[in-house]
Design a protein around this motif. Structure first.
Motif, short mmCIF file in Angstrom:
data_model
loop_
_atom_site.label_atom_id
_atom_site.label_comp_id
_atom_site.label_asym_id
_atom_site.label_seq_id
_atom_site.Cartn_x
_atom_site.Cartn_y
_atom_site.Cartn_z
N LEU A 1 -4.91 1.92 24.98
CA LEU A 1 -5.59 2.78 23.65
C LEU A 1 -4.65 2.56 22.49
N SER A 2 -5.32 2.46 21.36
CA SER A 2 -4.88 2.15 20.22
C SER A 2 -5.16 3.33 19.39
N ALA A 3 -4.08 3.71 18.34
CA ALA A 3 -4.35 4.50 17.43
C ALA A 3 -3.26 4.34 16.10
N ASP B 1 -10.55 7.24 14.42
CA ASP B 1 -9.71 5.51 13.99
C ASP B 1 -10.48 4.45 14.02
N VAL B 2 -10.43 4.13 12.85
CA VAL B 2 -11.22 2.64 12.46
C VAL B 2 -10.28 1.54 12.66
N HIS B 3 -8.95 1.79 12.78
CA HIS B 3 -8.07 0.47 12.72
C HIS B 3 -8.38 -0.38 14.10
N ASP B 4 -8.41 -1.79 13.98
CA ASP B 4 -8.66 -2.46 15.10
C ASP B 4 -7.75 -3.71 15.06
N ILE B 5 -7.30 -3.91 14.09
CA ILE B 5 -6.60 -5.36 14.01
C ILE B 5 -5.52 -5.52 15.04
N LEU C 1 -3.03 6.29 13.37
CA LEU C 1 -2.94 7.58 12.45
C LEU C 1 -2.29 8.63 13.07
N THR C 2 -1.48 9.28 12.30
CA THR C 2 -0.73 10.44 13.09
C THR C 2 -1.63 11.61 13.66
N THR C 3 -2.87 11.63 12.99
CA THR C 3 -3.87 12.56 13.27
C THR C 3 -4.70 12.10 14.65
N PHE D 1 0.77 -1.12 -0.06
CA PHE D 1 -0.04 0.00 0.04
C PHE D 1 0.84 1.28 0.01
N GLU D 2 1.96 1.20 0.86
CA GLU D 2 2.74 2.28 0.80
C GLU D 2 3.67 2.56 -0.37
N SER D 3 3.90 1.75 -0.96
CA SER D 3 4.54 1.73 -2.25
C SER D 3 3.85 1.94 -3.71
C1 B12 Z 1 -5.20 -2.66 7.56
C2 B12 Z 1 -5.32 -1.23 7.33
C3 B12 Z 1 -6.35 -0.29 7.46
C4 B12 Z 1 -7.94 -0.99 7.11
C5 B12 Z 1 -8.25 -1.24 8.61
C6 B12 Z 1 -9.11 -2.30 9.02
C7 B12 Z 1 -9.05 -2.62 10.61
N1 B12 Z 1 -10.43 -3.24 10.54
O1 B12 Z 1 -8.24 -2.46 11.25
C8 B12 Z 1 -8.48 0.00 6.38
C9 B12 Z 1 -8.44 -0.20 4.91
C10 B12 Z 1 -9.91 0.51 6.88
C11 B12 Z 1 -7.66 1.34 6.53
C12 B12 Z 1 -8.00 2.56 6.40
C13 B12 Z 1 -7.29 3.75 6.49
N2 B12 Z 1 -5.90 3.68 6.45
CO1 B12 Z 1 -4.99 2.24 7.13
N3 B12 Z 1 -3.71 0.68 7.11
C14 B12 Z 1 -3.94 -0.36 7.29
C15 B12 Z 1 -2.60 -1.18 7.45
C16 B12 Z 1 -2.25 -1.88 6.03
C17 B12 Z 1 -2.35 -2.35 8.38
C18 B12 Z 1 -2.55 -1.81 9.79
C19 B12 Z 1 -2.82 -3.39 10.64
O2 B12 Z 1 -3.72 -3.81 10.93
N4 B12 Z 1 -1.37 -3.80 10.96
C20 B12 Z 1 -1.44 -5.06 11.60
C21 B12 Z 1 -1.33 -5.06 13.13
C22 B12 Z 1 -1.35 -6.26 13.72
O3 B12 Z 1 -0.42 -4.25 13.53
P1 B12 Z 1 -0.65 -2.58 14.46
O4 B12 Z 1 -2.03 -2.14 14.37
O5 B12 Z 1 0.62 -1.63 14.19
O6 B12 Z 1 -0.75 -3.25 16.00
C23 B12 Z 1 0.31 -3.80 16.69
C24 B12 Z 1 1.35 -2.81 17.36
O7 B12 Z 1 1.10 -1.49 16.87
C25 B12 Z 1 0.60 -3.08 18.76
N5 B12 Z 1 -0.65 -2.39 19.19
C26 B12 Z 1 -1.56 -1.48 18.31
N6 B12 Z 1 -2.59 -1.07 19.09
C27 B12 Z 1 -2.19 -1.55 20.54
C28 B12 Z 1 -3.01 -1.18 21.59
C29 B12 Z 1 -2.26 -1.58 22.82
C30 B12 Z 1 -3.03 -1.23 23.99
C31 B12 Z 1 -0.90 -2.19 22.90
C32 B12 Z 1 -0.42 -2.73 23.97
C33 B12 Z 1 -0.41 -2.33 21.56
C34 B12 Z 1 -0.99 -1.98 20.39
O8 B12 Z 1 0.18 -3.98 18.94
C35 B12 Z 1 -0.22 -4.90 17.74
C36 B12 Z 1 0.05 -6.21 17.49
O9 B12 Z 1 1.45 -6.63 17.58
C37 B12 Z 1 -1.67 -0.10 7.76
C38 B12 Z 1 -0.02 -0.07 7.36
C39 B12 Z 1 0.74 -0.78 8.35
N7 B12 Z 1 1.69 -1.35 8.05
O10 B12 Z 1 0.48 -0.60 9.45
C40 B12 Z 1 -2.29 1.06 7.10
C41 B12 Z 1 -2.09 2.67 7.55
C42 B12 Z 1 -2.08 2.71 9.13
N8 B12 Z 1 -3.34 3.06 7.25
C43 B12 Z 1 -3.21 4.55 6.84
C44 B12 Z 1 -4.04 5.37 6.31
C45 B12 Z 1 -3.59 6.65 5.62
C46 B12 Z 1 -5.50 4.92 6.27
C47 B12 Z 1 -6.72 5.79 5.65
C48 B12 Z 1 -6.61 7.51 6.16
C49 B12 Z 1 -6.49 5.65 4.20
C50 B12 Z 1 -7.62 6.59 3.34
N9 B12 Z 1 -7.09 7.16 2.81
O11 B12 Z 1 -8.55 6.54 3.56
C51 B12 Z 1 -7.88 5.03 6.34
C52 B12 Z 1 -8.30 5.81 7.86
C53 B12 Z 1 -9.50 5.08 8.37
C54 B12 Z 1 -9.71 5.68 9.68
N10 B12 Z 1 -10.51 6.73 9.84
O12 B12 Z 1 -9.28 5.09 10.62
C55 B12 Z 1 -1.60 4.92 7.08
C56 B12 Z 1 -1.56 5.82 8.35
C57 B12 Z 1 -0.51 6.86 8.05
C58 B12 Z 1 -0.47 7.72 9.05
N11 B12 Z 1 0.83 7.72 9.77
O13 B12 Z 1 -1.00 8.24 9.86
C59 B12 Z 1 -0.88 3.54 7.18
C60 B12 Z 1 0.17 3.25 8.01
C61 B12 Z 1 -0.59 3.07 5.53
C62 B12 Z 1 0.19 4.05 4.97
N12 B12 Z 1 1.57 3.83 5.28
O14 B12 Z 1 0.08 4.96 4.39
N13 B12 Z 1 -6.54 0.97 6.84
#
Ligand code: B12
Length: 207
Positions: free
Chosen positions: A142-144, A96-100, A146-148, A49-51
């Motif tokens: 708490l999870s987020a 923020d709707v990210h929840d995975i 997005l930088t916003t 997605f990033e690339s």
């Molecule tokens: C899947 C995804 C989506 C899905 C989300 C579906 C869902 N049900 O979650 C959808 C398609 C909806 C989506 C939408 C958007 N997304 Co998005 N998304 C992603 C993606 C590819 C993966 C995120 C993910 O699930 N990772 C896997 C999980 C396991 O990892 P994680 O969330 O980081 O969580 C781990 C740790 O961070 C930590 N953790 C997380 N939360 C918590 C909480 C606690 C308490 C603790 C202890 C630990 C912890 O533990 C987790 C497991 O190890 C990322 C890219 C990336 N590589 O991260 C972009 C990304 C986050 N998205 C991005 C963007 C821009 C968007 C959109 C704005 C796109 C758009 N133009 O509409 C929208 C925003 C929607 C909104 N309002 O929230 C950007 C954010 C940029 C930024 N820095 O702000 C990213 C980084 C992609 C990119 N490089 O551009 N997205």
């Protein structure tokens, strides 16, 4: 087989993932290795997605595939006595709707014996504070992503302070946040991934 699972999540193969995970389990693969394979798939999808190779629909498909796979895998991640380890409230902040990632933390906490109350995504500060008041958790996670939206975490902590609810410790996580940010907003802890999160939550509770 683990590679096939990673690729299925990366490419949003929602139909085959359940069968792939089930055949992995049948073949004796470790559930935690399969969880890692699925998370790797999401990471790879994120990089594409990033690339600019993948777009939003591919992200959505990958996330649905992950969720489908989790439905088969979750019962195999092990279950300790529920609630014994402590009570944790989890939620994603406003806008923020990210929840995975949050869900993954929840799955692992439950497997480790924590009672988990998950209030889902896009939670206003008021809603989070009300949930803390109602459930009195040991820890609020708490999870987020997005930088916003990450800025909303600071609002939640200020509101908890004003409401006299900081007996509940706060841990934050998600892609853009860091230990430095946690310090700035006066969170009690930060974790970069779910496994570190469980360890830090245990430390916060002190059990
Ligand atoms: C899947 C995804 C989506 C899905 C989300 C579906 C869902 N049900 O979650 C959808 C398609 C909806 C989506 C939408 C958007 N997304 Co998005 N998304 C992603 C993606 C590819 C993966 C995120 C993910 O699930 N990772 C896997 C999980 C396991 O990892 P994680 O969330 O980081 O969580 C781990 C740790 O961070 C930590 N953790 C997380 N939360 C918590 C909480 C606690 C308490 C603790 C202890 C630990 C912890 O533990 C987790 C497991 O190890 C990322 C890219 C990336 N590589 O991260 C972009 C990304 C986050 N998205 C991005 C963007 C821009 C968007 C959109 C704005 C796109 C758009 N133009 O509409 C929208 C925003 C929607 C909104 N309002 O929230 C950007 C954010 C940029 C930024 N820095 O702000 C990213 C980084 C992609 C990119 N490089 O551009 N997205």
């Amino acid at each position: 087989m683990l590679t096939a699972i990673t690729e299925a999540v990366r490419d949003g193969n929602t139909y085959d993932i359940a069968e792939l995970v089930q055949s992995g389990l049948d073949a004796g693969a470790k559930p935690l290795d399969m969880l890692k394979a699925m998370t790797d798939g999401l990471d790879q999808c994120g990089k594409k997605f990033e690339s600019g190779e993948y777009f939003l629909p591919e992200l959505l498909m990958a996330s649905d595939t992950f969720t489908n796979g989790m439905q088969v895998l979750e019962p195999h991640l092990g279950q300790a006595a529920l609630g014994q380890a402590g009570k944790v409230l989890l939620g994603t902040v406003a806008g923020d709707v990210h929840d995975i990632g949050k869900n993954l933390v929840g799955f692992l906490l439950k497997s480790a014996g924590f009672e988990v109350i998950d209030i889902g995504t896009d939670n206003s500060t008021e809603r989070i504070v009300a949930a803390v008041k109602e459930h009195q958790p040991d820890v609020l996670g708490l999870s987020a992503l997005l930088t916003t939206t990450m800025l909303g975490m600071g609002d939640v902590i200020k509101a908890l302070d004003s409401a006299g609810l900081r007996k509940t410790k706060v841990i934050i996580g998600g892609g853009p946040v860091s230990a430095r940010f946690a310090e700035q907003i006066k969170a009690d802890a930060y974790a970069s991934d779910a496994v570190e999160g469980i360890r830090k939550i245990r430390e916060l509770i002190g059990r």
